[in-house]
Scaffold this motif. Sequence first.
Motif, PDB file in Angstrom:
ATOM      1  N   ALA A 145      12.318   0.036 -12.916  1.00  0.00           N
ATOM      2  CA  ALA A 145      13.024  -1.184 -12.512  1.00  0.00           C
ATOM      3  C   ALA A 145      12.926  -1.399 -11.002  1.00  0.00           C
ATOM      4  CB  ALA A 145      14.489  -1.106 -12.945  1.00  0.00           C
ATOM      5  N   LEU A 146      13.079  -0.331 -10.231  1.00  0.00           N
ATOM      6  CA  LEU A 146      12.943  -0.435  -8.775  1.00  0.00           C
ATOM      7  C   LEU A 146      11.509  -0.785  -8.374  1.00  0.00           C
ATOM      8  CD1 LEU A 146      15.103   2.573  -7.567  1.00  0.00           C
ATOM      9  CD2 LEU A 146      15.612   0.138  -7.324  1.00  0.00           C
ATOM     10  N   TRP A 147      10.544  -0.230  -9.074  1.00  0.00           N
ATOM     11  CA  TRP A 147       9.138  -0.529  -8.804  1.00  0.00           C
ATOM     12  C   TRP A 147       8.851  -2.003  -9.074  1.00  0.00           C
ATOM     13  CZ3 TRP A 147       4.641   2.582 -11.461  1.00  0.00           C
ATOM     14  CH2 TRP A 147       3.438   2.334 -10.796  1.00  0.00           C
ATOM     15  N   GLY A 148       9.357  -2.497 -10.186  1.00  0.00           N
ATOM     16  CA  GLY A 148       9.182  -3.916 -10.495  1.00  0.00           C
ATOM     17  C   GLY A 148       9.851  -4.812  -9.464  1.00  0.00           C
ATOM     18  N   GLY A 149      11.062  -4.429  -9.034  1.00  0.00           N
ATOM     19  CA  GLY A 149      11.741  -5.203  -7.991  1.00  0.00           C
ATOM     20  C   GLY A 149      10.975  -5.179  -6.682  1.00  0.00           C
ATOM     21  N   ALA A 150      10.405  -4.020  -6.348  1.00  0.00           N
ATOM     22  CA  ALA A 150       9.612  -3.913  -5.117  1.00  0.00           C
ATOM     23  C   ALA A 150       8.369  -4.791  -5.208  1.00  0.00           C
ATOM     24  CB  ALA A 150       9.221  -2.460  -4.861  1.00  0.00           C
ATOM     25  N   LEU A 151       7.730  -4.816  -6.363  1.00  0.00           N
ATOM     26  CA  LEU A 151       6.541  -5.664  -6.529  1.00  0.00           C
ATOM     27  C   LEU A 151       6.892  -7.146  -6.431  1.00  0.00           C
ATOM     28  CD1 LEU A 151       4.558  -3.815  -9.344  1.00  0.00           C
ATOM     29  CD2 LEU A 151       4.045  -3.922  -6.903  1.00  0.00           C
TER      30      LEU A 151
ATOM     31  N   GLY B 235       0.804  -1.225   0.000  1.00  0.00           N
ATOM     32  CA  GLY B 235       0.000   0.000   0.000  1.00  0.00           C
ATOM     33  C   GLY B 235       0.831   1.266   0.000  1.00  0.00           C
ATOM     34  N   ILE B 236       2.119   1.143   0.329  1.00  0.00           N
ATOM     35  CA  ILE B 236       2.999   2.312   0.359  1.00  0.00           C
ATOM     36  C   ILE B 236       3.861   2.375  -0.903  1.00  0.00           C
ATOM     37  CG2 ILE B 236       4.911   3.392   1.607  1.00  0.00           C
ATOM     38  CD1 ILE B 236       3.774   2.105   4.141  1.00  0.00           C
ATOM     39  N   ALA B 237       4.373   1.225  -1.326  1.00  0.00           N
ATOM     40  CA  ALA B 237       5.313   1.198  -2.451  1.00  0.00           C
ATOM     41  C   ALA B 237       4.658   1.612  -3.762  1.00  0.00           C
ATOM     42  CB  ALA B 237       5.916  -0.202  -2.597  1.00  0.00           C
ATOM     43  N   GLY B 238       3.454   1.139  -4.020  1.00  0.00           N
ATOM     44  CA  GLY B 238       2.781   1.470  -5.277  1.00  0.00           C
ATOM     45  C   GLY B 238       2.586   2.962  -5.468  1.00  0.00           C
ATOM     46  N   PRO B 239       1.923   3.638  -4.532  1.00  0.00           N
ATOM     47  CA  PRO B 239       1.738   5.084  -4.696  1.00  0.00           C
ATOM     48  C   PRO B 239       3.056   5.866  -4.720  1.00  0.00           C
ATOM     49  CG  PRO B 239       0.198   4.242  -3.083  1.00  0.00           C
ATOM     50  CD  PRO B 239       1.125   3.116  -3.427  1.00  0.00           C
TER      51      PRO B 239
ATOM     52  N   PHE C  46       6.114   4.866  -5.852  1.00  0.00           N
ATOM     53  CA  PHE C  46       6.778   4.742  -7.148  1.00  0.00           C
ATOM     54  C   PHE C  46       5.957   5.370  -8.269  1.00  0.00           C
ATOM     55  CE2 PHE C  46       9.223   1.311  -5.035  1.00  0.00           C
ATOM     56  CZ  PHE C  46      10.489   1.805  -5.309  1.00  0.00           C
ATOM     57  N   LEU C  47       4.637   5.313  -8.176  1.00  0.00           N
ATOM     58  CA  LEU C  47       3.800   5.958  -9.186  1.00  0.00           C
ATOM     59  C   LEU C  47       3.989   7.468  -9.160  1.00  0.00           C
ATOM     60  CD1 LEU C  47       1.651   5.640 -11.372  1.00  0.00           C
ATOM     61  CD2 LEU C  47      -0.071   5.807  -9.582  1.00  0.00           C
ATOM     62  N   GLY C  48       4.019   8.050  -7.962  1.00  0.00           N
ATOM     63  CA  GLY C  48       4.251   9.489  -7.853  1.00  0.00           C
ATOM     64  C   GLY C  48       5.632   9.877  -8.337  1.00  0.00           C
ATOM     65  N   ARG C  49       6.629   9.083  -7.986  1.00  0.00           N
ATOM     66  CA  ARG C  49       8.002   9.371  -8.427  1.00  0.00           C
ATOM     67  C   ARG C  49       8.106   9.282  -9.949  1.00  0.00           C
ATOM     68  NH1 ARG C  49      13.321   6.291  -6.011  1.00  0.00           N
ATOM     69  NH2 ARG C  49      14.784   7.191  -7.475  1.00  0.00           N
ATOM     70  N   PHE C  50       7.478   8.246 -10.527  1.00  0.00           N
ATOM     71  CA  PHE C  50       7.507   8.060 -11.978  1.00  0.00           C
ATOM     72  C   PHE C  50       6.791   9.216 -12.682  1.00  0.00           C
ATOM     73  CE2 PHE C  50       5.625   6.054 -15.823  1.00  0.00           C
ATOM     74  CZ  PHE C  50       6.799   5.817 -16.508  1.00  0.00           C
ATOM     75  N   THR C  51       5.659   9.634 -12.143  1.00  0.00           N
ATOM     76  CA  THR C  51       4.913  10.747 -12.741  1.00  0.00           C
ATOM     77  C   THR C  51       5.718  12.044 -12.676  1.00  0.00           C
ATOM     78  OG1 THR C  51       2.859   9.690 -12.048  1.00  0.00           O
ATOM     79  CG2 THR C  51       2.729  11.992 -12.662  1.00  0.00           C
ATOM     80  N   ASP C  52       6.379  12.273 -11.540  1.00  0.00           N
ATOM     81  CA  ASP C  52       7.216  13.478 -11.419  1.00  0.00           C
ATOM     82  C   ASP C  52       8.367  13.459 -12.420  1.00  0.00           C
ATOM     83  OD1 ASP C  52       5.609  14.357  -9.373  1.00  0.00           O
ATOM     84  OD2 ASP C  52       6.979  13.712  -7.774  1.00  0.00           O
ATOM     85  N   GLN C  53       8.956  12.306 -12.644  1.00  0.00           N
ATOM     86  CA  GLN C  53      10.061  12.211 -13.598  1.00  0.00           C
ATOM     87  C   GLN C  53       9.585  12.393 -15.024  1.00  0.00           C
ATOM     88  OE1 GLN C  53      11.664   8.428 -12.492  1.00  0.00           O
ATOM     89  NE2 GLN C  53      12.994   9.303 -10.903  1.00  0.00           N
ATOM     90  N   LEU C  54       8.406  11.888 -15.340  1.00  0.00           N
ATOM     91  CA  LEU C  54       7.873  12.104 -16.693  1.00  0.00           C
ATOM     92  C   LEU C  54       7.519  13.573 -16.911  1.00  0.00           C
ATOM     93  CD1 LEU C  54       5.603   8.996 -17.369  1.00  0.00           C
ATOM     94  CD2 LEU C  54       7.885   9.482 -18.249  1.00  0.00           C
ATOM     95  N   THR C  55       6.999  14.220 -15.874  1.00  0.00           N
ATOM     96  CA  THR C  55       6.670  15.639 -15.984  1.00  0.00           C
ATOM     97  C   THR C  55       7.925  16.468 -16.201  1.00  0.00           C
ATOM     98  OG1 THR C  55       4.771  15.299 -14.512  1.00  0.00           O
ATOM     99  CG2 THR C  55       5.518  17.561 -14.816  1.00  0.00           C
ATOM    100  N   ALA C  56       9.023  16.068 -15.537  1.00  0.00           N
ATOM    101  CA  ALA C  56      10.289  16.796 -15.677  1.00  0.00           C
ATOM    102  C   ALA C  56      11.074  16.340 -16.902  1.00  0.00           C
ATOM    103  CB  ALA C  56      11.139  16.595 -14.422  1.00  0.00           C
ATOM    104  N   LYS C  57      10.516  15.411 -17.669  1.00  0.00           N
ATOM    105  CA  LYS C  57      11.142  14.857 -18.874  1.00  0.00           C
ATOM    106  C   LYS C  57      12.498  14.218 -18.570  1.00  0.00           C
ATOM    107  CE  LYS C  57       8.823  18.064 -21.931  1.00  0.00           C
ATOM    108  NZ  LYS C  57       7.886  17.422 -22.717  1.00  0.00           N
ATOM    109  N   ALA C  58      12.586  13.583 -17.416  1.00  0.00           N
ATOM    110  CA  ALA C  58      13.798  12.855 -17.023  1.00  0.00           C
ATOM    111  C   ALA C  58      13.581  11.377 -17.351  1.00  0.00           C
ATOM    112  CB  ALA C  58      14.076  13.055 -15.538  1.00  0.00           C
TER     113      ALA C  58
END
Length: 118
Positions: A57-63, A30-34, A36-48
Motif C-alpha cells: 500500500a505504501l509502495w502504491g502511494g509512493a508511485l 529511482g530510490i522508492a522502487g528498489p 519498497f521491492l527490497g522491503r517487500f522481498t524481506d517481508q515475504l522471506t520472513a513470512k510476514a
Amino acid sequence: MWHLIGELIRPNRKPFILQTLFSVFAALDGIAGPYFLGRFTDQLTAKAFSASFMTLALWGGALLAINAASGGQSYFAGRFRQGVNVQLRNRVVARAYAPGQQTDQASSYTAEALVDVK
C-alpha cells in the motif's frame, strides 16, 4: 549571457522553483522502487504477510505521488517555457519598433519572433 538568463528567470521565478521541486521529487522514483521491492522481498522471506500488505500500500502511494510530481513538473515546465517565450517575443517586438529600425523588413522580425524563439 548570465544577465539575460537572470532577466528571463526573475519574472518566472515561481514556475521555475516549482518545476525544480517537482523534478527532485519525481527523481525519487529511482530510490522508492528498489527500497519498497527490497522491503517487500524481506517481508515475504520472513513470512510476514500482514506487514507486506502495508508495504504494498505504501509502495502504491509512493508511485502515485511520484506520478503526480511528474505531472506537476511537466505543467510548471510548460508555464516557465511559456513565460520565457512571451518575454523573448516582446523583446523582438520592442526591437522592431525601436527608433532606426524602419529599414528592416517586418517579415524578418516576424520570422525571428515565430521561428527563432522556441
